[in-house]
Design a protein around this motif. Structure first.
Motif, short mmCIF file in Angstrom:
data_model
loop_
_atom_site.label_atom_id
_atom_site.label_comp_id
_atom_site.label_asym_id
_atom_site.label_seq_id
_atom_site.Cartn_x
_atom_site.Cartn_y
_atom_site.Cartn_z
N GLU A 432 4.10 42.50 -51.59
CA GLU A 432 4.63 44.11 -51.17
C GLU A 432 4.25 45.37 -52.30
O GLU A 432 3.91 46.22 -51.39
N SER A 433 3.80 45.30 -53.07
CA SER A 433 3.29 45.98 -54.01
C SER A 433 2.21 46.52 -53.82
O SER A 433 1.26 47.47 -53.48
N ILE A 434 1.36 45.06 -53.35
CA ILE A 434 -0.22 45.80 -53.20
C ILE A 434 0.36 46.27 -51.33
O ILE A 434 -1.06 46.73 -51.24
N SER A 435 0.71 46.11 -50.94
CA SER A 435 1.30 46.73 -49.15
C SER A 435 1.25 47.95 -49.79
O SER A 435 0.74 49.57 -49.02
N ARG A 436 2.54 48.06 -50.23
CA ARG A 436 2.58 49.88 -50.78
C ARG A 436 1.65 50.83 -51.40
O ARG A 436 1.56 51.51 -51.17
N ASN A 437 0.61 50.34 -52.13
CA ASN A 437 0.22 51.11 -53.20
C ASN A 437 -1.36 50.59 -52.91
O ASN A 437 -2.22 50.06 -54.11
N GLU A 438 -1.83 50.39 -51.39
CA GLU A 438 -2.84 49.41 -51.71
C GLU A 438 -3.85 50.08 -51.90
O GLU A 438 -5.01 49.83 -52.48
N GLN A 439 -3.91 51.98 -51.91
CA GLN A 439 -5.51 52.61 -52.29
C GLN A 439 -5.00 52.56 -54.31
O GLN A 439 -6.59 52.11 -54.97
N GLN A 440 -4.07 51.73 -54.64
CA GLN A 440 -4.62 51.21 -56.34
C GLN A 440 -4.71 50.27 -56.98
O GLN A 440 -5.76 50.10 -57.62
N TRP A 441 -4.30 49.40 -55.92
CA TRP A 441 -4.56 47.99 -55.93
C TRP A 441 -6.39 47.64 -55.49
O TRP A 441 -6.99 47.55 -55.87
N ARG A 442 -6.36 48.30 -54.67
CA ARG A 442 -7.88 48.58 -54.06
C ARG A 442 -9.32 48.99 -54.98
O ARG A 442 -9.89 48.01 -55.39
N GLN A 443 -8.46 49.67 -55.71
CA GLN A 443 -9.45 50.60 -57.13
C GLN A 443 -8.82 49.60 -58.77
O GLN A 443 -10.70 49.77 -59.01
N TRP A 444 -8.12 48.92 -58.08
CA TRP A 444 -7.94 47.87 -59.90
C TRP A 444 -8.87 46.64 -59.14
O TRP A 444 -9.80 46.44 -60.06
N ASN A 445 -9.18 46.43 -58.02
CA ASN A 445 -10.09 45.57 -58.16
C ASN A 445 -11.40 45.79 -57.97
O ASN A 445 -12.20 44.80 -58.14
N ASP A 446 -11.73 46.93 -57.59
CA ASP A 446 -13.20 46.82 -57.36
C ASP A 446 -13.76 47.42 -58.67
O ASP A 446 -15.03 48.29 -58.72
N ARG A 447 -12.43 47.85 -59.88
CA ARG A 447 -13.37 47.95 -61.24
C ARG A 447 -14.13 46.89 -61.57
O ARG A 447 -14.17 45.80 -60.98
N ASN A 448 -15.49 47.50 -61.93
CA ASN A 448 -15.76 46.98 -63.25
C ASN A 448 -15.64 45.70 -64.18
O ASN A 448 -15.72 44.78 -65.09
N ASP A 449 -14.22 45.92 -64.89
CA ASP A 449 -13.71 45.08 -65.87
C ASP A 449 -12.16 45.98 -66.07
O ASP A 449 -11.04 46.26 -66.65
N PRO A 450 -12.02 44.95 -64.61
CA PRO A 450 -10.80 44.91 -64.49
C PRO A 450 -8.68 44.68 -65.61
O PRO A 450 -7.62 45.22 -65.74
N GLU A 451 -9.55 43.92 -65.88
CA GLU A 451 -9.32 43.09 -67.51
C GLU A 451 -8.50 43.69 -68.37
O GLU A 451 -7.69 44.18 -68.90
N ASN A 452 -9.12 45.14 -68.28
CA ASN A 452 -9.36 46.11 -69.68
C ASN A 452 -8.08 47.78 -69.13
O ASN A 452 -8.28 48.24 -69.61
N SER A 453 -8.25 46.93 -67.59
CA SER A 453 -7.20 48.54 -66.86
C SER A 453 -5.44 47.59 -66.96
O SER A 453 -5.25 46.96 -66.64
N PRO A 454 -5.15 49.35 -66.56
CA PRO A 454 -3.60 49.33 -66.41
C PRO A 454 -2.92 48.39 -65.29
O PRO A 454 -3.97 48.41 -63.85
N ILE A 455 -2.86 47.35 -65.15
CA ILE A 455 -2.13 46.74 -63.75
C ILE A 455 -1.02 47.00 -63.05
O ILE A 455 -0.02 48.29 -63.26
N PRO A 456 -1.88 48.02 -61.57
CA PRO A 456 -0.54 49.11 -60.89
C PRO A 456 0.53 47.91 -60.56
O PRO A 456 1.39 47.12 -60.32
N ASP A 457 1.64 49.06 -60.92
CA ASP A 457 3.49 48.12 -60.65
C ASP A 457 3.59 47.54 -61.46
O ASP A 457 5.47 47.14 -61.81
N PHE A 458 2.94 47.13 -62.12
CA PHE A 458 3.27 45.52 -63.20
C PHE A 458 2.80 45.94 -64.64
O PHE A 458 3.41 45.37 -65.85
N ALA A 459 2.22 47.11 -64.79
CA ALA A 459 1.02 46.99 -66.50
C ALA A 459 2.97 47.04 -67.31
O ALA A 459 2.78 46.45 -68.34
N GLU A 460 4.26 47.82 -67.22
CA GLU A 460 5.24 47.96 -67.99
C GLU A 460 5.59 46.86 -68.75
O GLU A 460 6.62 46.46 -70.10
N ARG A 461 6.43 46.04 -67.12
CA ARG A 461 6.91 45.05 -67.73
C ARG A 461 5.77 44.20 -68.56
O ARG A 461 6.44 43.00 -69.12
#
Length: 1153
Positions: A432-461
């Protein structure tokens, strides 16, 4: 065995029994157990049960004892009946029968036979079966090997096997009592706790040991008193009340019993107090136990990684001695744990090949986290398997275009997983998170270093959970960005253990020498292109001012090795035994030759070099210091090594021809290129050839002779014209390196490199031999780095070549190899996949799922699920009848089994029925075996293990001879889904006539399909007898054409030839003009419908041979070998030429997994 009490309770359910009966306590008393513990038996429950079996078994025991703990206990327990030089031996001893077996049997001694492997000499059968005969004088004897040997009833026989998982025959199991003495993690923890206390609080440990000895003596006194009292009672006659002696004994016994009971109560209080103080140091023991069991699992990766418990205990003791002191126990414990973990890591890491090092560190992290109860076995399984067990046919369809099907299945599996047994799944809202924030997840997925980027909706937890957050991040990256798994694993390791565990670490040869001793040989594990001999020679000269004595092992070299070692024992000379994989029999001797009892000069050192071999003696592995010696990785490192070892200033000056140095640099560059290209897997080379220094040296030797032949001839106005580059190309590409090449595609690739590198243009001033994007860092825009051949006129000195090489990029861009930049993703994904498979293969097979269900319940549920989905069986008579009704193509009047493609369909259905039947039997057998209704066979056990790991059972893919009977896919879900799809294509064809297009990868024999197509087209042109235009099968060749349509747009069946779908391009994509560059991060691109027919080569068409057509290979799988090569397809490549796509490694694949 650990659950023997619960197992016993199940067996006797319904039978009246003493409440709370403990079977172990019923079989042995506390005093005996205490005595065993003092003799060296571990205190855990399993070891005590093993002790009961050893002492009570009527058959002679065969102990599986990899750590040697059982051996040590037996030697202590029966010390009065063991004479080391008469009672301890191996089956291989040349005088085993006369010097050991016979005297021990006749004198009633204990005989210890060590180093048993999978078999026991049949000569011992009469002894094992106790075939005792009695002579006339009532003397007992056993006939062994034709010799009568006297037998004393006091004789005892103990056999020890060092293998952790031996394969004993059922006959041996029936003759002996096989007992598993392998140390348990809890048992080792108790031993390590005792060791750390004895060093940190020696008085405390001594008092505890004395207390335990006193307790044991007091319990024995109680038993003695009870025994004496019972004896007096049984011997007394008449009225017991009138027996004054008995009454006196009874009073004395009562008084003494009270005194002993008081002592026992005091001892219990003191033991509790001492144990409370000891508990402060338990974290050290817990960590040590976890590290040792990680080392055990690592040995499953490669036989050569085996280590002994004795080696580990030395590391453990060293860590306690060398770690930083502190008066506070908590700080001291932290210091020991930190030092111990890194010390063990360095020791093990030094002996691992590069590809296994990250796997070992990650396994260590998982074991530490599991031992600390931060994660469980189910969490590790989730990381390893992800969505591999899910069937895409039964799951919700992928709603996002930017994710592929595999990523979607991984997301679904992750959203259902409960980390560490939590009541709610951490990622339950992920879809559901990917469905709500598809643009953010797409950008995270397209990054060259996603492991260094905050995970959308789950970073704080994730950030809030310091203990498990890094592991949760790792699982998410593994699920969505598999190619970044290795990098994410590095972050997880840094967070769990520290950055020093992922930082580069060197092992100087002098530090290895300092750690070795006269009885601890150093074992160098060799790999192609690496030899430590020169380093050892240099160290020898530095330390002893003499050369080492060397023996290269092989047939007949054993005597020379013995002589050199004996000389080394006396003089302190160093000995290097080279290529010891060619002298494994002698390696078994080394363990007994180099032993502490032998008289050896303290300066003596034994160095062993050996390639990895599964039959290398275990005992020698467990006493050597292991070191891997691999060549440097990367183009820059490879070139630098070449120009510091093979290429010298003298070599540069050998030939005076002006082109000599340009050719040297070019061939060295080519050598490094073809070696480094191997890391890209099948995209690099179809077969990973072991190109090495002799290939380079032979090539340079040819160039030297070739140029000298010109210099010795008549002078020329233009030296360049004297060189025939075709000759040089042929000798380098076809002879020197080409002699290793066995695959036609690889030969074409090497020749393509030859065309690029070995041409007259390289003799120009600073010719650019290759160029590739280069990222200088610091936020600057990447530029093109030019790999130039140094100008020979300005750079006469070797040192200047070194300067040029040092300027090369540290990280190689794939374009320098002629590959697309996406090849880097292929390389990273290959590394990640290999790491995951390695860890999965080494995991204990008794791990639970972490969700309440046992491993067997999970597998049984999966088997029932798959069994319900399995297609119905085909009945051969019905299939034949239906095939007879099938028509052929429009222009062919034949029908039924006279049509080639109909025959092909019948054969495919026969093979499909074989696979369906095997699957049905395996799944039914798995269910029944888990229920206990049938015997658990090795095949069923392998199927259970595979299904639990979401892998395909071997019997579904290969028959008993190893022949492939189905299709190869990496996961169980993908394989079973493919079975459904393949069966649907065949079933629809059988019931609804031939389809508009065919899924080529859905056939068992795609080559047979294409041959049948050629046969049909040939029949359409057979003409009348004597017709000159009639076609014969020998004159027909395959012809293909890409149609700019998708298969949904195909409405009609071709009157001649067929349409083929389901092919994917690797290394490029398809555009309207032909082949084109791949899109970034898209490894595979679909090929539109391919029209396949046949043409008469007499008339015909050489279009596929011209330079604007790339003859593209078609493979069944990404494994590019001749076995899986289906055919070649001519694909247009206007404007670029075929040369570029050869270097790109372009191929068509029927399956991308």
């Amino acid at each position: 065995m650990q659950n023997i009490d619960s197992y016993w309770q199940e067996i006797i359910s319904g039978v009246p029994v003493t409440p709370g009966l403990n079977l172990t306590q019923f079989l042995v008393d506390d005093a005996t157990v205490g005595e065993w513990n003092l003799q060296g038996l571990p205190k855990d429950e399993l070891s005590i049960q093993n002790g009961i079996m050893v002492t009570n078994s009527t058959r002679y025991p065969l102990l599986i004892d990899p750590q040697g703990q059982g051996n040590y206990w037996i030697r202590q327990k029966f010390a009065d009946k063991i004479e080391p030089f008469r009672c301890i031996t191996t089956l291989n001893h040349p005088k085993f029968k006369d010097n050991f077996l016979k005297p021990c049997m006749q004198d009633g001694l204990c005989l210890i036979i060590e180093n048993i492997e999978n078999e026991v000499d049949p000569m011992l059968d009469p002894v094992l079966e106790k075939q005792i005969q009695v002579k006339a004088k009532k003397n007992k004897y056993i006939e062994v090997g034709g010799t009568q040997m006297d037998f004393d009833d006091g004789f005892k026989l103990f056999m020890f096997c060092r293998l952790a998982n031996p394969t004993f025959s059922p006959e041996l199991s029936a003759k002996t009592t096989i007992i598993d003495f392998t140390v348990t993690q809890g048992g080792l923890e108790q031993q390590l706790l005792g060791k750390v206390i004895s060093k940190e609080q020696k008085a405390l440990e001594d008092s505890l040991n004395q207390l335990l000895a006193d307790v044991n003596q007091n319990k024995k006194d109680l038993q003695r008193l009870d025994k004496n009292l019972l004896e007096r009672l049984t011997q007394s006659s008449g009225n017991l009340l009138e027996d004054e002696g008995l009454i006196e004994v009874l009073g004395s016994t009562k008084t003494q019993a009270k005194e002993v009971s008081v002592k026992l109560l005091d001892a219990e209080v003191k033991t509790r107090e001492i144990n409370e103080k000891r508990e402060q140091y338990r974290p050290v023991a817990i960590r040590g136990s976890a590290l040792y069991f990680t080392i055990l699992e690592v040995s499953l990766i490669n036989w050569m990684y085996n280590s002994s418990l004795e080696q580990f205990l030395k590391l453990f003791n060293d860590s306690i001695d060398q770690s930083e002191r502190n008066t506070l126990p908590s700080k001291r414990v932290d210091n020991i744990i930190k030092y111990l973990t890194f010390h063990v890591y360095k020791y093990v890491n030094r002996g691992l090949f590069e590809k296994d090092k990250i796997s070992f560190i990650l396994m260590m992290c998982f074991k530490v986290k599991q031992t600390d109860k931060k994660i469980n076995a189910g969490d590790v399984s989730q990381f390893l398997k992800s969505g591999a067990a899910l069937d895409p046919k039964t799951e919700k369809q992928k709603p996002f275009q930017f994710l592929d099907e595999k990523q979607w299945l991984n997301i679904l599996a992750l959203s259902r997983h409960h980390f560490n047994g939590d009541q709610m799944a951490f990622f339950r809202d992920l879809p559901e998170s990917i469905s709500r924030n598809e643009q953010q997840w797409r950008q995270w997925n397209d990054r060259n270093d996603p492991e260094n980027s905050p995970i959308p909706d789950f970073a704080e937890r994730i950030a809030a959970d310091k203990e498990i957050g890094p592991f949760i991040s790792l699982c998410l990256v593994r699920s969505l960005k598999e190619d970044r798994t290795l990098v994410a694993a590095t972050h997880f390791i840094n967070a769990t253990l520290g950055k020093e565990f992922t930082a580069p670490i060197s092992y100087p040869i002098d530090s290895i020498w300092a750690e070795s001793s006269k009885t601890d040989p150093v074992l160098f594990l060799l790999s192609a292109g690496a030899d430590p001999t020169s380093s050892i020679d240099d160290l020898s000269r530095k330390k002893r001012k003499v050369f080492c004595e060397k023996v290269s092992m092989g047939e007949g070299q054993e005597e020379a090795a013995r002589r050199v070692i004996k000389n080394g024992f006396e003089t302190g000379m160093w000995v290097i035994l080279q290529n010891c994989h060619l002298g494994l029999k002698f390696m078994e001797e080394i363990e007994t030759i180099v032993n502490p009892e032998a008289t050896i000069n303290d300066d003596f050192r034994l160095w062993i070099t050996c390639e990895q071999h599964p039959k290398f003696p275990l005992g020698l592995l467990q006493k050597t210091i292991k070191v891997t010696n691999e060549p440097p990785k990367g183009l820059k490192a490879g070139l630098y090594k070449t120009f510091t070892t093979i290429i010298t200033q003298e070599f540069l000056e050998k030939v005076e021809h002006p082109n000599w140095r340009s050719l040297i640099y070019t061939i060295c560059f080519l050598h490094s290129i073809v070696i480094e290209r191997r890391k890209f897997g099948p995209l690099g080379w179809c077969v990973p050839y072991e190109f090495n220094n002799p290939d380079l040296e032979a090539s340079l030797a040819f160039i030297e002779k070739y140029l000298n032949s010109f210099l010795s001839g008549p002078p020329s106005q233009s030296p360049n014209l004297n060189l025939n580059m075709n000759v040089i190309r042929y000798m380098i590409c076809e002879v020197q390196y080409g002699g290793r090449i066995t695959d036609d595609l690889d030969r074409e690739l090497f020749n393509a490199y030859g065309e690029d590198y070995l041409k007259e243009a390289i003799f120009g001033n600073e010719y650019v031999i290759a160029e590739a994007p280069f990222d200088a860092g610091g936020g600057t825009k990447p530029t093109k780095f030019q790999y130039k051949i140094p100008a020979t006129t300005q750079m006469p000195e070797l040192i200047k070549y070194h300067d040029v090489i040092k300027q090369l990029p540290d990280i190689d861009n794939p374009e320098v190899f002629g590959l697309h930049v996406n090849a880097d993703i292929t390389f990273r994904k290959k590394e990640s996949t290999e790491m995951i498979i390695t860890i999965m293969d080494t995991r204990p097979k008794d791990s639970g799922g972490g969700g309440g269900k046992t491993r067997e319940e999970i597998v049984q549920d999966k088997a029932r699920e798959l069994l319900a989905k399995l297609p119905s069986d085909y009945v051969d008579l019905e299939v034949r009848e239906q095939v007879r009704k099938l028509a052929g193509p429009k222009n062919l009047p034949d029908k039924g089994l006279t049509v080639p493609l109909n025959i092909f369909l019948y054969q495919e259905i026969q093979r499909m029925q074989i696979v369906i039947a095997i699957c049905r039997k395996t799944l039914s057998d798995v269910i029944d075996a888990i229920d206990g209704q049938i015997i658990m066979t090795p095949d069923i056990l392998e199927a259970i293990n595979s299904m639990y790991d979401a892998k395909v059972p071997l019997t579904w893919v290969y028959d008993a001879t190893g022949v492939e009977i189905s299709w190869i896919l990496p996961t169980l879900g993908a394989w079973f889904s493919s079975l459904i799809d393949r069966n649907k294509q065949l079933n629809d064809w059988l019931k609804s006539n031939r389809p508009n297009h065919f899924w080529l990868g859905g056939f068992f024999n795609p080559q047979g399909f294409l041959t049948a197509v050629k046969q049909e087209v040939t029949r359409m042109h057979k003409g009348k007898p004597g017709d000159k235009d009639a076609w014969s099968l020998d004159d027909v060749v395959q012809s293909t054409q890409v149609k700019e349509r998708e298969y949904e747009q195909i409405r009609d069946i071709q009157s001649e030839g067929v349409y083929v779908s389901g092919l994917s391009l690797e290394g490029c994509k398809w555009s309207r003009n032909g082949l084109d560059e791949s899109e970034p991060k898209k490894m595979f691109a679909p090929l539109p419908i391919l029209y396949v027919t046949a043409i008469n080569k007499k008339k015909g068409a050489d279009a596929e041979k011209n330079s604007s057509t790339y003859s593209c290979p078609v493979y069944k799988y990404p494994r590019r070998t001749d076995k899986y090569l289906i055919c070649r397809v001519g694909l247009p490549c206007e404007g670029t030429g075929a040369h570029k796509w050869k270097l790109r490694g372009v191929a068509l694949l029927c399956s991308t997994e």
